[in-house]
Design an enzyme around this catalytic site. Structure first.
Site, PDB file in Angstrom:
ATOM      1  N   PRO A  52       0.807  -1.229   0.000  1.00 49.11           N
ATOM      2  CA  PRO A  52       0.000   0.000   0.000  1.00 49.11           C
ATOM      3  C   PRO A  52       0.838   1.276   0.000  1.00 49.11           C
ATOM      4  O   PRO A  52       0.313   2.358  -0.268  1.00 49.11           O
ATOM      5  CB  PRO A  52      -0.815  -0.120   1.290  1.00 49.11           C
ATOM      6  CG  PRO A  52       0.045  -0.955   2.190  1.00 49.11           C
ATOM      7  CD  PRO A  52       0.737  -1.935   1.292  1.00 49.11           C
ATOM      8  N   GLN A 108       8.849  -4.401   5.253  1.00 49.46           N
ATOM      9  CA  GLN A 108       9.812  -4.912   4.297  1.00 49.46           C
ATOM     10  C   GLN A 108      10.022  -6.408   4.499  1.00 49.46           C
ATOM     11  O   GLN A 108      10.094  -6.894   5.619  1.00 49.46           O
ATOM     12  CB  GLN A 108      11.146  -4.175   4.439  1.00 49.46           C
ATOM     13  CG  GLN A 108      12.161  -4.524   3.362  1.00 49.46           C
ATOM     14  CD  GLN A 108      13.442  -3.718   3.491  1.00 49.46           C
ATOM     15  OE1 GLN A 108      13.657  -3.050   4.505  1.00 49.46           O
ATOM     16  NE2 GLN A 108      14.282  -3.759   2.478  1.00 49.46           N
ATOM     17  N   GLY A 123       5.605  -1.806  -7.006  1.00 47.71           N
ATOM     18  CA  GLY A 123       6.722  -1.576  -7.892  1.00 47.71           C
ATOM     19  C   GLY A 123       7.503  -2.866  -8.068  1.00 47.71           C
ATOM     20  O   GLY A 123       7.040  -3.959  -7.712  1.00 47.71           O
ATOM     21  N   ASP A 124       8.719  -2.750  -8.578  1.00 51.43           N
ATOM     22  CA  ASP A 124       9.515  -3.946  -8.851  1.00 51.43           C
ATOM     23  C   ASP A 124      10.113  -4.548  -7.585  1.00 51.43           C
ATOM     24  O   ASP A 124      10.470  -5.722  -7.572  1.00 51.43           O
ATOM     25  CB  ASP A 124      10.621  -3.599  -9.846  1.00 51.43           C
ATOM     26  CG  ASP A 124      10.055  -3.126 -11.179  1.00 51.43           C
ATOM     27  OD1 ASP A 124       9.268  -3.886 -11.778  1.00 51.43           O
ATOM     28  OD2 ASP A 124      10.371  -1.999 -11.605  1.00 51.43           O
ATOM     29  N   ARG A 130       9.742  10.244  -4.475  1.00 47.07           N
ATOM     30  CA  ARG A 130       8.790   9.158  -4.738  1.00 47.07           C
ATOM     31  C   ARG A 130       7.357   9.667  -4.862  1.00 47.07           C
ATOM     32  O   ARG A 130       6.549   9.101  -5.598  1.00 47.07           O
ATOM     33  CB  ARG A 130       8.889   8.122  -3.619  1.00 47.07           C
ATOM     34  CG  ARG A 130       7.874   6.999  -3.692  1.00 47.07           C
ATOM     35  CD  ARG A 130       8.117   5.963  -2.623  1.00 47.07           C
ATOM     36  NE  ARG A 130       9.326   5.208  -2.896  1.00 47.07           N
ATOM     37  CZ  ARG A 130       9.370   4.137  -3.685  1.00 47.07           C
ATOM     38  NH1 ARG A 130       8.268   3.725  -4.297  1.00 47.07           N
ATOM     39  NH2 ARG A 130      10.480   3.493  -3.873  1.00 47.07           N
TER      40      ARG A 130
END
Length: 539
Positions: A160, A194, A217-218, A322
């Site tokens: 999120p 993470q 994202g990646d 970002r």
């Protein structure tokens, strides 16, 4: 209105070659349509005697994600309905070009006064449309591509906080409805920290899932792939089809998947809609992975890129922007250009055209060891054993994973303490602005870095830019990369090679190395391609 059963002689592979019926509009009984289904299209023609002509439109079944039959909201309505969902390319409303746009075709079936008979007829049409659509999967070299089984069970892992923090809103607003239209049941897992996704897939019972889909994202896919490769059953686990939905700021793999489907360029929500469409179609192809060996940790597995120098600096430093989305990379590029750096190091690679080298034990001892001749350091205060190639069974960063890792074949790589084999090429230059090894077509949504790359071409596309390039020339290269034209610029400082393995040994004491956009320890690194190790949902 009569609608007879099709002649069995007109069936092919269980799909009706021609199916015809006349139905009314779902919202207006006075509007009637003739509808015909062939192997490739659903053709709808409006029947209106008062009009001077008849409007007619054919919808390609290759653009159809699903069709369902259902009763109306009014319990007194004896009619039934079937609704087909298409995502064809149509001209944009506010700009040039085309993009996928949602089109719904809904018809009311009221052949008789029996509600169940009408529902059966609606279900017959819905089933025929789904079956015909399933046969429109793309072909490669004349062979029909593999597809996810139906109904498929999908785990969606969503970060999120990725990108501008709108991933969850975009999923519920755009993707969730598409999955319902395609009858794809899913379970949504929202990551909380993470390496959460890494932990989930490492422990999950993968027999419950037909695909793992990443909405982020990646970086989140990087976690998922390495979590799969850390499992005891990694050989089977890594064959779980992986899907990508762009929810970050880079979205390199999503842009690559969109490109592999031979679709025109798309960004933002248009890219998300395209990737959602490809997910619903469920076409599965092989994807290469690259094993990356660092100095003091177990190997990592990469699906996108390995970068040192300018690209890695921009990737890391642009994190502060970002909140602006993909524009962060342009801003980071301009900032880094203002203080352009040069890095010293040595680079060697095994060209794709080279013969397969012998095992590392038989490598030629005549070339001096690159690694032992360079002062490669993790940090200014790093002790020698922290930077040693031998110290590779250490804990994986913040993840603290000490699980047993099965042996994997890295036969192309020489022993880190040995010189590279004679079949390798050692780059003569030792002053670089950047080194980029990429194995997908795109480095970000708007950066077509490797125009000739494919997900399963068995090659690492190695780019490096040597010192001496001017700031304007470097900026021109990155601007040309937006349309994949940087290789045609004729820049003498830019080199491109297709390789199967590489070794990079930085000599500059400070710098950055990223793998799939994630910062890793700074120091010597080796990598090699593993063709077709994973599976990717794409066009």
């Amino acid at each position: 209105m009569e609608n007879s059963e099709p002649d069995p002689s007109r069936l092919r592979n269980g799909v009706v070659c021609v199916l015809y019926g006349e139905f009314t509009d779902a919202l207006n009984d006075r509007v009637r349509y003739s509808v015909s289904l062939t192997e490739r299209a659903l053709t709808v023609q409006r029947i209106c005697s008062a009009a001077p002509g008849r409007s007619k439109e054919a919808f390609s079944l290759g653009d159809c994600v699903g069709c369902r039959a259902h009763r109306g909201p009014d319990g007194a309505d004896v009619g039934a309905y079937f609704t087909a969902y298409f995502y064809p390319f149509r001209r944009r409303w506010m700009s040039a070009g085309v993009a996928r746009q949602r089109v719904e075709q809904r018809f009311r079936v009221a052949l008789v006064q029996d509600p169940l008979a009408n529902l059966r007829e609606a279900e017959r049409w819905a089933r025929a449309i789904r079956d015909a659509s399933a046969l429109q999967a793309p072909r490669r070299d004349g062979v029909l591509s593999a597809a996810l089984r139906r109904p498929c069970r999908v785990m969606v892992l969503l970060n999120p906080l990725s990108g501008r923090g709108q991933a969850l809103q975009l999923f519920t607003g755009l993707v969730q409805g598409m999955l319902a239209e395609a009858a794809v049941p899913h379970t949504l897992v929202i990551t909380e920290h993470q390496n959460h996704a890494r932990e989930v897939v490492r422990k999950a019972d993968l027999s419950q899932w037909d695909a793992l889909v990443i909405m982020s994202g990646d970086g989140l896919l990087f976690e998922v792939i390495n979590g799969l490769m850390e499992r005891e059953d990694w050989r089977e686990a890594i064959r779980t089809p992986l899907g990508i939905l762009p929810g970050g700021s880079g979205n390199a793999l999503a842009a690559s998947v969109h490109h592999y489907a031979q679709s025109p360029p798309a960004w933002n929500e248009e890219l998300l809609l395209s990737c959602g469409f490809l997910l619903c179609k469920g076409v599965v192809r092989s994807m290469d992975l690259v094993s990356v060996h660092l100095a003091s940790r177990p190997r990592l597995f990469s699906f996108l890129s390995l970068a040192w120098g300018f690209v890695a600096d921009v990737d890391v430093e642009s994190e502060r922007y970002r909140h602006v989305g993909a524009v962060r990379f342009l801003m980071g590029t301009l900032v880094r250009l203002a203080s352009l750096r040069v890095y010293q190091g040595r680079l060697a690679y095994l060209p794709v055209e080279a013969p397969t080298p012998p095992p590392s034990s038989s490598c030629s001892p005549r070339r001096p060891s690159l690694c032992s001749s360079l002062p490669c350091r993790l940090a200014p205060d790093a002790s020698p054993n922290q930077n040693s190639w031998r110290h590779r069974n250490a804990i994986i960063g913040d993840d603290a994973v000490t699980a047993k890792r099965p042996e994997r074949d890295d036969s192309l790589l020489p022993d880190p303490d040995q010189p590279v084999p004679e079949s390798w090429t050692v780059v003569r230059e030792e002053d670089f602005v950047l080194v980029l090894a990429i194995y997908q077509s795109h480095l970000a949504e708007g950066l077509w870095a490797a125009p000739g790359a494919a997900a399963d071409d068995g090659a690492i596309h190695l780019f490096y830019v040597t010192a001496g390039i001017s700031r304007p020339a470097l900026l021109r290269l990155f601007l040309a990369m937006e349309r994949g034209g940087h290789l045609a610029c004729g820049c003498p400082h830019l080199v491109h090679r297709r390789v199967r393995a590489l070794r990079l040994e930085p000599a500059t004491p400070h710098g950055r190395i990223t793998v799939d956009g994630e910062l890793v320890e700074y120091g010597p690194v080796q990598a090699q391609i593993h063709p077709g190790l994973a599976r990717l949902i794409c066009g």
